[in-house]
Design an enzyme around this catalytic site. Structure first.
Site, PDB file in Angstrom:
ATOM      1  CB  VAL A  25      -0.912   0.006   1.242  1.00  0.00           C
ATOM      2  CG1 VAL A  25      -1.769   1.269   1.289  1.00  0.00           C
ATOM      3  CG2 VAL A  25      -1.797  -1.232   1.236  1.00  0.00           C
ATOM      4  CD  GLU A  51      -0.790  -7.717   2.726  1.00  0.00           C
ATOM      5  OE1 GLU A  51      -0.200  -8.385   3.574  1.00  0.00           O
ATOM      6  OE2 GLU A  51      -0.709  -6.474   2.675  1.00  0.00           O
ATOM      7  CB  ILE A  86      11.911   2.057   6.953  1.00  0.00           C
ATOM      8  CG1 ILE A  86      10.401   2.125   7.229  1.00  0.00           C
ATOM      9  CG2 ILE A  86      12.635   3.172   7.713  1.00  0.00           C
ATOM     10  CD1 ILE A  86      10.032   1.930   8.687  1.00  0.00           C
ATOM     11  CG  ASN A 137       2.757   2.009   9.566  1.00  0.00           C
ATOM     12  OD1 ASN A 137       2.431   2.825  10.415  1.00  0.00           O
ATOM     13  ND2 ASN A 137       2.877   2.339   8.293  1.00  0.00           N
TER      14      ASN A 137
END
Length: 562
Positions: free
Chosen positions: A272, A296, A366, A386
Site C-alpha cells: 500500500v 492483500e 524504510i 507500522n
C-alpha cells in the site's frame, strides 16, 4: 439506504438489534476483542467509538478497563485512534498505522505483537495468542439462515467468528449489497497434521463460499450503521516515485526479453502507498497486457488497471481506495464482480499459494543496507512505524522479491541506504531486487561483497555514496571476516549520528569551511576529519600551538562527533 428488513433477513438476529452503546457495554475489561478491518476498509464504525466512551467513563470512576485488540491489519481513527486515546488498549496485534497507537507503543504504554499477516489466523487456531472473547464484525447484510454478506474487507473475520465466544455484528447500509458474490471464503483449512493442499492454481480461481458462516446463537448484539470506510486519498506520485516505477518497469521488460518472465508477467503483489500506486500507473501504460494480481489490497492504481483492461483479474483480502475510486467502484461494482475476489487473509497471504503462483512481490522499505537486508518497520532501530504486515509472507515466497524506497529521507538528512540496517525484517536471503529513484540493482546470485558494490553504486544517493564506499573499503581492510565485512564499532554510527545531530551526514560535511585543500575535503566527506579541518573550523585557533582555547576533543564533542 436499505431498511433493516432488507439487510437483516434472519428473524432471530433482527430481535437482537441494539444501540452501539448497549453493545459496547457487553464488552468486559481484559477481554480479547477481534474486530474486522483491513487498511481502513470493512471495520466496525459505531461499537468501537461507544466502547471508547464506556472505557473513558470507567477510568473516570477509577476502574481499570483495557482490552486486547486484534484485527486484520490497520483500521481507522474511529477504531484504533478512539480506543488508544482513552488508554483502552493493553495489547495490539497484528498491524497498525494509527499515530496515537504508535505513540502509545513507542512510549511503552501499549504492548504490540507485530506478526506476519498469514500467521495470525493459525496462531489463534493453535491457541498461541490466548482466548478470543468477542468478535465485532462489520457486514453488508445477513441472510435468512444467518450467513453473512461480507463488506469491503475479509481479513481475519472468518477466524474471529469461528473462534470467539460471542459475536457483535455491525450491519452497515453504506456498504452496497451488490458486494454479494465478490467474496470467496475457504473452509478447508485445518490444524497439523490434518492439513491438505490449498487448491488454488490461478488468481481467479474460487475454492470456497460466497458468505461467512455464523452461528446465530453466538451473536449477542446487532447494531445498525450507515457510515463510509476511511478511504483516505493518496498523494499524487512525486518525481521519486515515478523514477522508481520507471526503473522497475524497465527491469520487468528486460526480464521478459531474456525469457525469465512471460509477456503477461506473473501475478502481481503490491504493498500500500504512493510508490505502489505509481508503479501500477506505470504498468497501466506499459507494454504488458492481460496482467493479474494476487495481493492483500486492491488500491487505486490496480483498480485503474482493471478499468482500462490492462489487468484481467485481481484477488485480494480488502479494498483500499480513495474516495473518488471508491465511488467509481461502487457505481460499477457489477462490472468488477467477475474480475475481483476478496478472500480471508490466511489465503490471500498464504506462502503455499504465493510460491505456487510465482508472484512478483513489490513492497516498501524504510531502509536497506549495502548487503541487501531490509528494515520495513522501525525508525532508528527502536521506534515502530507500522509493522511488517504481509511483506514477509510475499518476500520469502515470491518468484521475484522487490523492495522499493527513496534513497534519502528528511530532505537528505537520512540515507535510506546504510552500512547496516538498524532493524532487520527481511534478511538478504529473501531480497532479490532493490530500487530507489537513483536506480535498480538485481542481487540474485551475488555474494555479499558483490551485492554491497551494486547497492552502493546503483541505489545510494550521490551525497552518501562516498561514505558507503569508504565504509566498505575500511571494512574489507579491518573486519574479522571477509564474507560480510563489517566494522562493528561503526555499523550503526550513522543512526546514532542522526539521533545526536539531526543528520546522518558528518558534521564536517554539513558545514565545511572554505579554503580547505581537496584531499582534506574528501577525507572529511567520508567522516574522517583532518587537522586542517580542525584549524579552519576553530575561530580561536589559526595554527597549532597558537594558544587556542578549544581542543580537538572539545571541538568534536561540540560538533556531535564521537
Amino acid at each position: 439506504m436499505s431498511t433493516v428488513t432488507d439487510r437483516i433477513a434472519h428473524e432471530g438476529l433482527r430481535r437482537k438489534i441494539v444501540s452501539a452503546e448497549a453493545a459496547a457495554a457487553m464488552v468486559q475489561p481484559d477481554w480479547n476483542v477481534g474486530m474486522s478491518g483491513f487498511t481502513g476498509s470493512g471495520y466496525p464504525k459505531a461499537v468501537p467509538l461507544a466502547l471508547a466512551r464506556h472505557i473513558e467513563a470507567a477510568h473516570a470512576a477509577g476502574k481499570p478497563f483495557r482490552i486486547g485488540l486484534w484485527t486484520g491489519a490497520s483500521t481507522a481513527p474511529e477504531l484504533d485512534g478512539a480506543l488508544a486515546k482513552v488508554d483502552g488498549i493493553d495489547m495490539r496485534l497484528p498491524y497498525q498505522s494509527d499515530p496515537t497507537v504508535r505513540s502509545k507503543i513507542n512510549s511503552g504504554h501499549m504492548q504490540y505483537v507485530d506478526i506476519h499477516l498469514s500467521h495470525v489466523a493459525q496462531f489463534v487456531w493453535f491457541g498461541f495468542l490466548g482466548h478470543l472473547n468477542v468478535a465485532v464484525i462489520e457486514v453488508a447484510g445477513v441472510l435468512p439462515d444467518g450467513r453473512l454478506i461480507c463488506s469491503t474487507s475479509v481479513g481475519n473475520n472468518k477466524t474471529w467468528i469461528d473462534e470467539a465466544d460471542h459475536i457483535i455484528l455491525e450491519v452497515n447500509s453504506w456498504q452496497p449489497l451488490t458486494l454479494e458474490g465478490m467474496h470467496d471464503i475457504y473452509y478447508g483449512t485445518a490444524i497439523p497434521p490434518h492439513r491438505l493442499p490449498i487448491p488454488i492454481t490461478a488468481p481467479g480461481q474460487r475454492i470456497g463460499e460466497m458468505y461467512m458462516r455464523c452461528d446465530p446463537n453466538k451473536v449477542i448484539a446487532v447494531v445498525e450503521t450507515n457510515a463510509p470506510d476511511r478511504n483516505s486519498p493518496f498523494s499524487p506520485a512525486d518525481e521519486n516515485s515515478k523514477a522508481i516505477a520507471g526503473h522497475l518497469i524497465d527491469f520487468l521488460q528486460y526480464e521478459m526479453k531474456h525469457g525469465r518472465l512471460p509477456k503477461e508477467l506473473l501475478p502481481l503483489q503490491s504493498g500500500v502507498g504512493n510508490i505502489a500506486n505509481a508503479v501500477m500507473a506505470g504498468l497501466n501504460v506499459g507494454p504488458f497486457d492481460n496482467l493479474t494480481a494476487y495481493t492483500e489490497v486492491l488500491q487505486d492504481g490496480m483498480l485503474e488497471m482493471l478499468r482500462s483492461g490492462k489487468m484481467s483479474f485481481a484477488s485480494a483480502t480488502a479494498l483500499s481506495l480513495s474516495p473518488d475510486a471508491s465511488r467509481y467502484f461502487n457505481e460499477h461494482i457489477e462490472e468488477f464482480k467477475s474480475r475481483v475476489v476478496l478472500r480471508p487473509q490466511e489465503i490471500s497471504n498464504h506462502p503455499e499459494i504465493i510460491r505456487r503462483l510465482g508472484l512478483i512481490a513489490m513492497n516498501a522499505a524504510i531502509e536497506v543496507d549495502m548487503y541487501g537486508n531490509i528494515n520495513s518497520t522501525h525508525l532508528m532501530g527502536s521506534a515502530i512505524m507500522n509493522g511488517i504486515g504481509g511483506s514477509g509472507d510475499f518476500a520469502r515466497n515470491a518468484y521475484l522479491s522487490i523492495f522499493m524506497t527513496p534513497s534519502v529521507a528528511k530532505d537528505g538528512a537520512i540515507s535510506c541506504v546504510v552500512p547496516m540496517v538498524s532493524h532487520v525484517d527481511h534478511t538478504e536471503h529473501d531480497v532479490g531486487v532493490i530500487v530507489t529513484e537513483q536506480g535498480l540493482t538485481d542481487l540474485r546470485g551475488l555474494a555479499p561483497q558483490q551485492r554491497a558494490e551494486r547497492v552502493i553504486d546503483r541505489c545510494a544517493h550521490p551525497s552518501y555514496r562516498p561514505m558507503l564506499k569508504d565504509y566498505l573499503e575500511r571494512a574489507r581492510a579491518g573486519a574479522s571476516g571477509q564474507h560480510t565485512p563489517h566494522l562493528l564499532n561503526e555499523a550503526l554510527s550513522w543512526h546514532q549520528r542522526y539521533l545526536d545531530t539531526g543528520s546522518m551526514r558528518p558534521w564536517v560535511e554539513q558545514s565545511q569551511p572554505a579554503g580547505l585543500p581537496e584531499w582534506c575535503r574528501n577525507r572529511a566527506t567520508r567522516g574522517r576529519p583532518c587537522f586542517a579541518m580542525f584549524c579552519a573550523l576553530s575561530p580561536l585557533m589559526s595554527m597549532p600551538g597558537s594558544g587556542g582555547e578549544i581542543g580537538w576533543s572539545d571541538l568534536r564533542r561540540q560538533r556531535g562527533v564521537g
